[in-house]
Structures are given as C-alpha cells and as structure tokens.
Motif scaffolding. Structure first.
Motif, PDB file in Angstrom:
ATOM      1  N   ALA A  80       0.812  -1.224   0.000  1.00 46.56           N
ATOM      2  CA  ALA A  80       0.000   0.000   0.000  1.00 46.56           C
ATOM      3  C   ALA A  80       0.843   1.269   0.000  1.00 46.56           C
ATOM      4  CB  ALA A  80      -0.946  -0.007   1.200  1.00 46.56           C
ATOM      5  N   ASP A  81       1.920   1.282   0.775  1.00 52.56           N
ATOM      6  CA  ASP A  81       2.697   2.515   0.935  1.00 52.56           C
ATOM      7  C   ASP A  81       3.518   2.865  -0.296  1.00 52.56           C
ATOM      8  OD1 ASP A  81       1.684   2.877   3.437  1.00 52.56           O
ATOM      9  OD2 ASP A  81       3.412   2.050   4.494  1.00 52.56           O
ATOM     10  N   ARG A  82       3.814   1.881  -1.170  1.00 47.87           N
ATOM     11  CA  ARG A  82       4.658   2.176  -2.327  1.00 47.87           C
ATOM     12  C   ARG A  82       3.891   2.221  -3.631  1.00 47.87           C
ATOM     13  NH1 ARG A  82       8.280  -3.185  -3.617  1.00 47.87           N
ATOM     14  NH2 ARG A  82       8.324  -2.219  -5.682  1.00 47.87           N
ATOM     15  N   ALA A  83       2.602   1.893  -3.598  1.00 47.57           N
ATOM     16  CA  ALA A  83       1.828   1.805  -4.833  1.00 47.57           C
ATOM     17  C   ALA A  83       1.823   3.115  -5.607  1.00 47.57           C
ATOM     18  CB  ALA A  83       0.402   1.355  -4.530  1.00 47.57           C
ATOM     19  N   ALA A  84       1.497   4.218  -4.949  1.00 46.98           N
ATOM     20  CA  ALA A  84       1.376   5.499  -5.648  1.00 46.98           C
ATOM     21  C   ALA A  84       2.698   5.916  -6.276  1.00 46.98           C
ATOM     22  CB  ALA A  84       0.870   6.571  -4.686  1.00 46.98           C
ATOM     23  N   GLU A  85       3.797   5.745  -5.542  1.00 49.00           N
ATOM     24  CA  GLU A  85       5.105   6.167  -6.048  1.00 49.00           C
ATOM     25  C   GLU A  85       5.527   5.332  -7.252  1.00 49.00           C
ATOM     26  OE1 GLU A  85       9.752   6.574  -4.497  1.00 49.00           O
ATOM     27  OE2 GLU A  85       8.105   6.303  -3.049  1.00 49.00           O
ATOM     28  N   ASP A  86       5.355   4.020  -7.172  1.00 45.78           N
ATOM     29  CA  ASP A  86       5.764   3.159  -8.279  1.00 45.78           C
ATOM     30  C   ASP A  86       4.871   3.357  -9.501  1.00 45.78           C
ATOM     31  OD1 ASP A  86       7.745   2.224  -6.654  1.00 45.78           O
ATOM     32  OD2 ASP A  86       7.247   0.113  -6.857  1.00 45.78           O
ATOM     33  N   GLU A  87       3.578   3.582  -9.275  1.00 43.29           N
ATOM     34  CA  GLU A  87       2.689   3.841 -10.402  1.00 43.29           C
ATOM     35  C   GLU A  87       3.070   5.149 -11.095  1.00 43.29           C
ATOM     36  OE1 GLU A  87       0.066   1.942 -11.763  1.00 43.29           O
ATOM     37  OE2 GLU A  87       0.931   0.396 -10.476  1.00 43.29           O
ATOM     38  N   ALA A  88       3.387   6.165 -10.316  1.00 37.55           N
ATOM     39  CA  ALA A  88       3.781   7.450 -10.901  1.00 37.55           C
ATOM     40  C   ALA A  88       5.074   7.321 -11.700  1.00 37.55           C
ATOM     41  CB  ALA A  88       3.935   8.499  -9.800  1.00 37.55           C
ATOM     42  N   ALA A  89       5.969   6.439 -11.236  1.00 35.34           N
ATOM     43  CA  ALA A  89       7.249   6.232 -11.920  1.00 35.34           C
ATOM     44  C   ALA A  89       7.143   5.187 -13.023  1.00 35.34           C
ATOM     45  CB  ALA A  89       8.312   5.804 -10.909  1.00 35.34           C
ATOM     46  N   GLU A  90       5.946   4.602 -13.205  1.00 30.03           N
ATOM     47  CA  GLU A  90       5.720   3.538 -14.188  1.00 30.03           C
ATOM     48  C   GLU A  90       6.730   2.401 -13.987  1.00 30.03           C
ATOM     49  OE1 GLU A  90       5.284   5.000 -18.168  1.00 30.03           O
ATOM     50  OE2 GLU A  90       3.961   6.646 -17.553  1.00 30.03           O
ATOM     51  N   LYS A  91       6.891   2.024 -12.733  1.00 29.63           N
ATOM     52  CA  LYS A  91       7.872   1.012 -12.340  1.00 29.63           C
ATOM     53  C   LYS A  91       7.165  -0.318 -12.086  1.00 29.63           C
ATOM     54  CE  LYS A  91      11.254  -0.006  -8.690  1.00 29.63           C
ATOM     55  NZ  LYS A  91      11.850   0.498  -7.422  1.00 29.63           N
ATOM     56  N   PHE A  92       7.591  -1.350 -12.799  1.00 27.82           N
ATOM     57  CA  PHE A  92       7.001  -2.674 -12.625  1.00 27.82           C
ATOM     58  C   PHE A  92       7.573  -3.328 -11.366  1.00 27.82           C
ATOM     59  CE2 PHE A  92       7.109  -7.338 -13.610  1.00 27.82           C
ATOM     60  CZ  PHE A  92       5.751  -7.543 -13.448  1.00 27.82           C
ATOM     61  N   PRO A  93       6.728  -3.755 -10.434  1.00 25.86           N
ATOM     62  CA  PRO A  93       7.211  -4.284  -9.150  1.00 25.86           C
ATOM     63  C   PRO A  93       7.545  -5.775  -9.211  1.00 25.86           C
ATOM     64  CG  PRO A  93       4.830  -4.145  -9.085  1.00 25.86           C
ATOM     65  CD  PRO A  93       5.265  -3.610 -10.440  1.00 25.86           C
ATOM     66  N   ARG A  94       8.551  -6.135  -9.983  1.00 24.83           N
ATOM     67  CA  ARG A  94       8.895  -7.551 -10.107  1.00 24.83           C
ATOM     68  C   ARG A  94       9.272  -8.156  -8.755  1.00 24.83           C
ATOM     69  NH1 ARG A  94       9.774 -11.389 -14.306  1.00 24.83           N
ATOM     70  NH2 ARG A  94       9.762 -13.338 -13.147  1.00 24.83           N
ATOM     71  N   ASP A  95       9.864  -7.359  -7.881  1.00 24.72           N
ATOM     72  CA  ASP A  95      10.236  -7.874  -6.562  1.00 24.72           C
ATOM     73  C   ASP A  95       9.018  -8.305  -5.760  1.00 24.72           C
ATOM     74  OD1 ASP A  95       9.626  -5.001  -6.471  1.00 24.72           O
ATOM     75  OD2 ASP A  95      10.191  -5.107  -4.372  1.00 24.72           O
ATOM     76  N   VAL A  96       7.886  -7.647  -5.984  1.00 24.58           N
ATOM     77  CA  VAL A  96       6.662  -8.027  -5.282  1.00 24.58           C
ATOM     78  C   VAL A  96       6.200  -9.407  -5.754  1.00 24.58           C
ATOM     79  CG1 VAL A  96       4.209  -7.495  -4.981  1.00 24.58           C
ATOM     80  CG2 VAL A  96       5.918  -5.677  -4.823  1.00 24.58           C
ATOM     81  N   PHE A  97       6.295  -9.653  -7.048  1.00 20.96           N
ATOM     82  CA  PHE A  97       5.890 -10.962  -7.551  1.00 20.96           C
ATOM     83  C   PHE A  97       6.850 -12.051  -7.074  1.00 20.96           C
ATOM     84  CE2 PHE A  97       3.620  -8.097 -10.350  1.00 20.96           C
ATOM     85  CZ  PHE A  97       2.358  -8.678 -10.346  1.00 20.96           C
ATOM     86  N   ALA A  98       8.120 -11.697  -6.881  1.00 19.45           N
ATOM     87  CA  ALA A  98       9.064 -12.648  -6.294  1.00 19.45           C
ATOM     88  C   ALA A  98       8.648 -12.980  -4.861  1.00 19.45           C
ATOM     89  CB  ALA A  98      10.478 -12.072  -6.326  1.00 19.45           C
ATOM     90  N   LEU A  99       8.218 -11.958  -4.118  1.00 20.59           N
ATOM     91  CA  LEU A  99       7.738 -12.174  -2.754  1.00 20.59           C
ATOM     92  C   LEU A  99       6.489 -13.051  -2.749  1.00 20.59           C
ATOM     93  CD1 LEU A  99       7.645 -11.557   0.304  1.00 20.59           C
ATOM     94  CD2 LEU A  99       6.370  -9.475  -0.243  1.00 20.59           C
ATOM     95  N   LEU A 100       5.564 -12.757  -3.654  1.00 18.92           N
ATOM     96  CA  LEU A 100       4.349 -13.574  -3.736  1.00 18.92           C
ATOM     97  C   LEU A 100       4.692 -15.013  -4.110  1.00 18.92           C
ATOM     98  CD1 LEU A 100       1.843 -11.155  -5.528  1.00 18.92           C
ATOM     99  CD2 LEU A 100       2.116 -11.589  -3.084  1.00 18.92           C
ATOM    100  N   GLY A 101       5.697 -15.180  -4.969  1.00 16.73           N
ATOM    101  CA  GLY A 101       6.120 -16.523  -5.329  1.00 16.73           C
ATOM    102  C   GLY A 101       6.687 -17.271  -4.143  1.00 16.73           C
ATOM    103  N   GLU A 102       7.507 -16.600  -3.342  1.00 15.44           N
ATOM    104  CA  GLU A 102       8.106 -17.223  -2.170  1.00 15.44           C
ATOM    105  C   GLU A 102       7.048 -17.663  -1.168  1.00 15.44           C
ATOM    106  OE1 GLU A 102      10.763 -14.340  -0.623  1.00 15.44           O
ATOM    107  OE2 GLU A 102      12.174 -14.449  -2.305  1.00 15.44           O
ATOM    108  N   THR A 103       5.950 -16.940  -1.097  1.00 13.68           N
ATOM    109  CA  THR A 103       4.888 -17.270  -0.150  1.00 13.68           C
ATOM    110  C   THR A 103       3.816 -18.177  -0.747  1.00 13.68           C
ATOM    111  OG1 THR A 103       3.859 -15.134  -0.697  1.00 13.68           O
ATOM    112  CG2 THR A 103       5.195 -15.230   1.288  1.00 13.68           C
TER     113      THR A 103
END
Length: 381
Positions: free
Chosen positions: A28-51
């Motif tokens: 939640a805290d990084r969504a707005a910043e990454d969306e504004a920067a058009e940054k794909f959060p691949r690290d988040v999908f890595a985290l979801l994969g680990e879990t």
C-alpha cells in the motif's frame, strides 16, 4: 475484513490474514510512487512466489496451494485493494497457467506446471490482436508446423507483462479452418524471434507493462502444443471464464479501497460544524457505494463456488465481471466526488483509483461483450 467476506475454513482465514499483512505492510505505501514512476514491481511478484501465492488454485502435487477458487479470489481482492497492478498481475499469471493445468497432458503438467507455479516465473496471456480483440476467432498470428517445431509469425496486442514475462500462453492459427483453426502454445519468454514493443502509454495501471508481442519466425517446439491442434479457441474461452472472475475480484478490491477512503475522509472532514458524513445527501451516496461493493462481491463469490463445485459458471462469470467492474467505475468516481477538490489531486489515491477502474470494464472481454454473453444465455435457457 469486510463483514460479508467469510473465509470457508480456518486455513483460508490464516491465508487471508497473511495476504492482508503483505498488502498493508509491503504494497500500500509504495503503490502510488511506483505507479507514478511507471515502475514494474517484479520484486513483489518474487515475494508472492516465495509465499506460494502464484500457484494458489493449482494442485499441491505440482507445487500449488490447492486452494478453492473462492479463496484465491479473496486473496486477489485483498491484494487489489492495496495495489491494482499486483492484483491484476496475479490474475493474469493464474490465467496463463490455466491452459496447461486444465488441458495439458499428464506428461506436460509434470514437466512444466511445477516450474510455472513455483513462484520463480511470471506468465502472460497472448490472445488479443489489433483486429481480433472481442472477435477472438478472427486472429491471424500463424504457427506453421515444420518437423518438430512451429514457426510463429504475427503480432499480439495488449499483453499484460509483455516483455517481462518468463512465459506466454499463446493462441495462434495453425489452419484456415475458422474458429477450429486456432491452437494453444506454451512459449518461453526467451524464444528467439519473440520481442516486445515499448509499453503502451496508459491512463492507469502504469506500473504494469502492456505491450505488443511480435513473432518473427519464432521457433516453438511441437511438444509445447497444449491440447490438440484446433482446440485453441475452446481453451481460450475456458480460461477467460476463470479470468473474468479474477478481474471481478480485483474490481471489488479497488472499489472497497475507494469506499474505505471515502468513508474515512467523510468522517474527518467538517463543514457547517459537523462531519460531512452526517449530511444525508452524502450518507446516501456512501450507502449506494457500499451496496454496489457488497453486491459485486456476492456475484464473484457465487461464480467461484459454482466453479469449485464443478458446475457450469460461465454465465455467473460474465455477470460478476460486468457487475463488479461497472461498480468499480461508479464507486471510484463517487469517491472522488466525496473528497471534492482533494479527490481531484494526487495527494489522495482517489484519482488513481478512478483511472485504474476504467480498464477493468475493457479487458477479459469488454462489458458490452459480457452483456451479449448474458443475453445469449438467456435466449438458450
């Protein structure tokens, strides 16, 4: 957790609690910043994969979570309420794995499915083309068989995770026999002759890359054919039924986030000496928003429970997708209205929610297509 969303088992309740912790603590805290920067959060999908989140509805013997679709969709809702790019990304990945899981041979599933759902890889779903969006049977990307491989030529459009996915589930034409001439191929993302165009410039979901995929004599081994030649359209439409429930859950998560924001703002904002939530005009608006969210959630859960029971759910999937995405568009628009001038600024996420909601009415079959499918079902009933 919303009062109308009840996990069916204690295990599911624990999973949703973990999801909520990740959504609130990591997303939640990084969504707005990454969306504004058009940054794909691949690290988040890595985290979801680990879990284990990238294989939730698939069998445990292949490394999946073996969770009911009802539970998986509630996970999608929770993630989407924090960051739509992540919720939609998980939905697309799950849909990209579905053809192999549902239509692949036992040998193919044992060979590839554990890798696809283990969490190390991320998938994309390549169906749409410039002149074959709603009319999927009109696609022209061609796969020509040459001995032990297909040579693929053509262009796919509007591909979520285009250029960043590790594999794509591709629908391509293997004969000129109309709808029966389409086949399904599992394509490695590093295949020679496959390239992604620059990402589309979108009004929302800017953290999620959407691109064209271009195939120029891309060589795909024949053992990566999923189902028989000519089964592609049937496979694609089956995948879309489940995908529509996924998008409905994402839409409900977004709408819930907008509702929560509007309620919290209305409790704190004062005018004429009292919180604006106490004014009946606003109270009624919030009540309508809450009703829309509740109704949409009920619709997707109904479809999921039918799917889990092995019953037909295509009609319910179309209803849920239509109801939930229309509700998300209305609720996010109304949230901007509740916040007034503040809602029109980027100091609050309401304007981002509104921009993100629009595309939900378009992909996995436009809402006009959903109305057509619902009408056809009624004509046959």
């Amino acid at each position: 957790m919303p009062a109308d969303r009840m996990p069916p088992t204690p295990e599911a309740a624990d999973l949703l609690a973990l999801t909520r912790d990740i959504a609130r603590g990591e997303l939640a805290d990084r969504a707005a910043e990454d969306e504004a920067a058009e940054k794909f959060p691949r690290d988040v999908f890595a985290l979801l994969g680990e879990t284990g989140f990238l294989g939730l509805p698939y069998p445990e013997r292949f490394g999946g979570g073996d969770q009911p679709f009802e539970v998986y969709l509630q996970v999608l809702e929770e993630l989407s309420s924090a960051w739509m790019t992540v919720g939609v990304g998980l939905s697309v990945h799950t849909m990209a794995c579905y053809p192999l899981a549902a239509f692949g041979t036992e040998e193919q599933r044992e060979r590839w499915l554990p890798e696809l759902i283990s969490g190390r890889l991320l998938g994309g779903y390549a169906l749409s083309e410039a002149h074959a969006g709603s009319d999927a049977a009109a696609l022209s990307t061609r796969a020509t068989r040459e001995e032990d491989a297909y040579l693929v030529n053509g262009t796919k459009t509007w591909i979520t995770h285009g250029g960043v996915a590790d594999f794509y589930t591709l629908m391509a034409r293997t004969s000129d026999d109309g709808a029966r001439g389409i086949s399904c191929l599992l394509v490695d993302g590093t295949t020679s002759g496959l390239a992604a165009a620059p990402p589309e410039r979108k009004m929302g979901l800017t953290g999620s890359p959407t691109t064209e995929l271009r195939f120029v004599d891309a060589r795909v081994p024949t053992d990566r054919l999923i189902g028989a030649e000519g089964d592609g359209l049937k496979i694609a439409l089956s995948a879309l039924d489940s995908g529509r429930l996924g998008i409905a859950a994402c839409a409900v998560g977004l709408a819930q986030a907008a509702l929560d924001l509007a309620v919290e703002y209305a409790k704190q904002r004062t005018q004429f000496g009292k919180p604006i939530i106490e004014f009946q005009g606003l109270e009624f608006l919030l009540a309508d928003m809450a009703t829309a969210v509740h109704t949409a959630r009920t619709a997707y859960l109904d479809g999921a429970r039918r799917r889990d029971a092995g019953r037909s759910f295509g009609f319910q999937a179309s209803v849920a997708k239509l109801a939930a995405t229309d509700a998300a568009m209305k609720v996010t628009t109304d949230a901007v209205q509740v916040l007034g001038g503040a809602g029109y600024t980027r100091d609050f996420p309401a304007e981002r929610f509104m921009r993100e909601a629009k595309v939900l009415q378009i992909f996995e079959g436009t809402n006009q297509i959903q109305r057509m499918l619902i009408g056809r079902h009624l004509a046959k009933s």
